[in-house]
Write a protein that holds these residues in place. Structure first.
Motif, PDB file in Angstrom:
ATOM      1  N   ILE A 413       0.857  -1.184   0.000  1.00 47.48           N
ATOM      2  CA  ILE A 413       0.000   0.000   0.000  1.00 47.48           C
ATOM      3  C   ILE A 413       0.897   1.239   0.000  1.00 47.48           C
ATOM      4  N   VAL A 414       0.575   2.206  -0.882  1.00 41.67           N
ATOM      5  CA  VAL A 414       1.388   3.417  -0.994  1.00 41.67           C
ATOM      6  C   VAL A 414       0.472   4.644  -0.939  1.00 41.67           C
ATOM      7  N   PRO A 415       1.024   5.825  -0.632  1.00 43.79           N
ATOM      8  CA  PRO A 415       0.203   7.036  -0.593  1.00 43.79           C
ATOM      9  C   PRO A 415      -0.333   7.406  -1.973  1.00 43.79           C
ATOM     10  N   VAL A 416      -1.442   8.119  -1.976  1.00 44.35           N
ATOM     11  CA  VAL A 416      -2.048   8.601  -3.228  1.00 44.35           C
ATOM     12  C   VAL A 416      -1.067   9.487  -3.983  1.00 44.35           C
ATOM     13  N   MET A 417      -0.951   9.279  -5.285  1.00 38.03           N
ATOM     14  CA  MET A 417      -0.147  10.074  -6.211  1.00 38.03           C
ATOM     15  C   MET A 417       1.360   9.945  -5.984  1.00 38.03           C
ATOM     16  N   HIS A 418       1.789   8.996  -5.161  1.00 38.55           N
ATOM     17  CA  HIS A 418       3.211   8.859  -4.845  1.00 38.55           C
ATOM     18  C   HIS A 418       3.827   7.833  -5.793  1.00 38.55           C
ATOM     19  N   TYR A 419       4.129   8.269  -7.004  1.00 32.91           N
ATOM     20  CA  TYR A 419       4.549   7.315  -8.026  1.00 32.91           C
ATOM     21  C   TYR A 419       5.923   6.710  -7.749  1.00 32.91           C
ATOM     22  N   GLU A 420       6.768   7.434  -6.989  1.00 30.52           N
ATOM     23  CA  GLU A 420       8.082   6.856  -6.669  1.00 30.52           C
ATOM     24  C   GLU A 420       7.946   5.613  -5.785  1.00 30.52           C
ATOM     25  N   GLN A 421       7.112   5.717  -4.728  1.00 30.69           N
ATOM     26  CA  GLN A 421       6.915   4.563  -3.860  1.00 30.69           C
ATOM     27  C   GLN A 421       6.231   3.419  -4.607  1.00 30.69           C
ATOM     28  N   MET A 422       5.300   3.783  -5.472  1.00 32.76           N
ATOM     29  CA  MET A 422       4.625   2.750  -6.241  1.00 32.76           C
ATOM     30  C   MET A 422       5.614   2.016  -7.148  1.00 32.76           C
ATOM     31  N   ALA A 423       6.463   2.759  -7.791  1.00 28.30           N
ATOM     32  CA  ALA A 423       7.456   2.147  -8.671  1.00 28.30           C
ATOM     33  C   ALA A 423       8.390   1.234  -7.887  1.00 28.30           C
ATOM     34  N   GLN A 424       8.847   1.694  -6.725  1.00 30.74           N
ATOM     35  CA  GLN A 424       9.779   0.885  -5.931  1.00 30.74           C
ATOM     36  C   GLN A 424       9.138  -0.408  -5.467  1.00 30.74           C
ATOM     37  N   ALA A 425       7.868  -0.331  -5.068  1.00 29.60           N
ATOM     38  CA  ALA A 425       7.160  -1.540  -4.634  1.00 29.60           C
ATOM     39  C   ALA A 425       7.020  -2.529  -5.785  1.00 29.60           C
ATOM     40  N   ALA A 426       6.693  -2.024  -6.969  1.00 32.40           N
ATOM     41  CA  ALA A 426       6.554  -2.894  -8.132  1.00 32.40           C
ATOM     42  C   ALA A 426       7.896  -3.525  -8.512  1.00 32.40           C
ATOM     43  N   ILE A 427       8.957  -2.743  -8.449  1.00 30.99           N
ATOM     44  CA  ILE A 427      10.300  -3.263  -8.764  1.00 30.99           C
ATOM     45  C   ILE A 427      10.672  -4.369  -7.778  1.00 30.99           C
ATOM     46  N   THR A 428      10.369  -4.160  -6.519  1.00 25.75           N
ATOM     47  CA  THR A 428      10.652  -5.179  -5.503  1.00 25.75           C
ATOM     48  C   THR A 428       9.934  -6.484  -5.818  1.00 25.75           C
ATOM     49  N   LEU A 429       8.661  -6.393  -6.175  1.00 22.65           N
ATOM     50  CA  LEU A 429       7.902  -7.597  -6.499  1.00 22.65           C
ATOM     51  C   LEU A 429       8.441  -8.282  -7.748  1.00 22.65           C
TER      52      LEU A 429
END
Length: 479
Positions: A413-429
């Motif tokens: 789960i990441v904050p709204v509009m926080h594309y950096e955290q979203m990208a990092q989570a996806a890269i980790t997976l």
């Protein structure tokens, strides 16, 4: 039993989400007849259904909010409203005081008006609006206020005057115009009214208006309080309310709904529908997907910005946006412009597709919405055993992380509009196959244990029987 489902901006014109929910309710309750009262924004949508209607859907009544453009009003009439009628109109315009909705509905549906646009060009309306302007908006030019208010409330007034089909029970799947029409039906036929909220309508409209270019700054509050006002109508006068998760219930109570009449019924999916899906794909590529309509509230642009960072780290990643893009063509065009400006490769907008042909091939799924209820897109992906990266809106955190159910996390789960955290989570997976498979397994287990479509149908079958049957002592159209 004959049940009238009242839908605004969804079924049968738009696929996914609430629309899929309505389709499933009708298909899986063949013992009932259904009427669909469909409220859409524009008349050009007439007849453009995205679903094959079940046989027990006996009628679709279409209503268009832009139908007021066809009315040719006469200026300067005097209707001699009584004190209660004036107070109701003032309460609607000002957002203050008590609005007696049944009385207001009776006034608008009376033979006093040939058409409601005549009322909005009458001396009575001018006097009320002038009083509101003097008390609340003394610096706003009256002409601007008049045309803004007229465009704001005319669709509501015309919809209230529409002929409602007769049914044993009325079920609105949102507040807003759909909720008001549930109250209208209850007023006309003295039949029970059930309200279901997937997302919080007034909060979603508020977010849209804050960001909207077409609303001038000093009119934003006016529009926002208007949507809260009409949502309050359904909260107050519905017989029962269902919602999807605990936080929604808390918000509804904050907005004036009685806690005693709210029941939580989560969404669900049929697990067996997501077994043995096609899964073959190139071993050296990462498939990332989103089951989503291409509209602003889903924040596709954040998704694209995130994928731009993912692509830098994982050049062999491919991104699938699986869902219709015709609903808001200008937004889709903006998204395509962003793809070009980011010089993104391997982004595929599939349009409307059978997602079961795609999600089995995905390594992970994403959702970047700025507002949600309990997204069916997440439940569908979880039923297919896919981990998610999702924004912290609606019940997404509850779906992904669970509520003390002993099952591990099904993603990030990441904050709204926080594309950096979203990208990092996806890269980790993508990089950690063991983690990806473990989270996918957790996703499947959580849906299997807590979000089953059979439970949804059983709960609504029981509710329909209780509030639309003999327990309320009302005459019924048919057994």
């Amino acid at each position: 039993m004959r049940i009238c489902i009242i839908a605004e901006g969804s079924y049968p014109y738009v696929t996914g989400g609430v629309s899929s929910w309505i389709q499933n309710i009708a298909m899986q309750m063949p013992e009932h007849e259904f009427i669909i009262y469909a409220i859409a924004a524009q008349k050009k949508q007439q007849g453009k259904f995205k679903y094959k209607l079940p046989e027990n859907v006996i009628e679709v009544k279409e209503v268009f909010l832009d139908s007021y453009l066809e009315e040719d009003s006469k200026w300067g009439k005097r209707f001699r409203l009584d004190a209660e009628q004036k107070n109701n109109v003032k309460a609607l315009l000002s957002g203050e005081g008590t609005l007696d909705w049944p009385s207001f509905i009776r006034m608008l549906r009376s033979s006093k008006f040939n058409q409601v646009s005549d009322f909005l060009t009458s001396f009575d309306f001018f006097d009320i609006l002038e009083e509101v302007c003097r008390e609340k908006y003394p610096l706003v030019p009256f002409t601007e206020m008049f045309w803004t208010v007229r465009s704001m409330i005319l669709p509501l007034f015309i919809t209230i005057r529409d002929n409602m089909p007769e049914a044993d029970l009325y079920h609105s799947v949102s507040t807003g115009y759909a909720g008001v029409m549930g109250v209208v039906a209850k007023e006309i036929y003295n039949k029970p009214f059930l309200l279901t909220e997937h997302g919080i309508y007034s909060r979603e409209r508020e977010e849209e208006i804050i960001k909207a270019d077409w609303v001038k700054g000093y009119f934003k509050d006016l529009w926002i309080q208007y949507f809260y006002q009409i949502s309050g109508c359904a909260y107050k006068l519905s017989d029962q309310v269902t919602t999807l998760f605990g936080r929604n219930k808390e918000i509804e109570i904050e907005l004036g709904c009685e806690a005693e009449k709210i029941t939580i019924i989560p969404n669900g999916v049929r697990i067996t529908d997501y077994e043995n899906l096609p899964s073959e794909k190139p071993a050296d590529q990462y498939y990332i997907g989103a089951i989503v309509r291409v509209v602003p509230i889903k924040d596709i642009k954040t998704m694209l910005q995130s994928f731009s960072l993912i692509k830098q780290e994982l050049p062999n990643a491919i991104f699938y946006v699986m869902g219709p893009y015709e609903e808001d063509e200008s937004y889709y065009y903006e998204c395509m412009q962003l793809v070009d400006s980011l010089q993104l490769q391997d982004v595929l907008f599939t349009g409307s597709v059978n997602i079961k042909d795609f999600i089995g091939k995905m390594d992970l799924l994403m959702l970047t919405s700025i507002s949600e209820g309990q997204p069916l897109a997440i439940l569908e992906g979880m039923a297919a055993g896919k981990p998610f990266v999702a924004t912290n809106v609606g019940s997404c955190k509850e779906l992904i992380e669970g509520v003390n159910d002993g099952i591990g996390s099904a993603g990030f789960i990441v904050p709204v509009m926080h594309y950096e955290q979203m990208a990092q989570a996806a890269i980790t997976l993508c990089k950690q196959e063991k983690l990806r498979r473990e989270m996918g397994k957790n996703a499947y287990e959580r849906v299997k244990n807590h979000y089953r479509q059979d439970d949804v149908i059983a709960n609504y079958r029981r509710l329909y029987s209780e509030i639309g049957g003999e327990l309320l002592g009302r005459d019924r159209i048919r057994a």
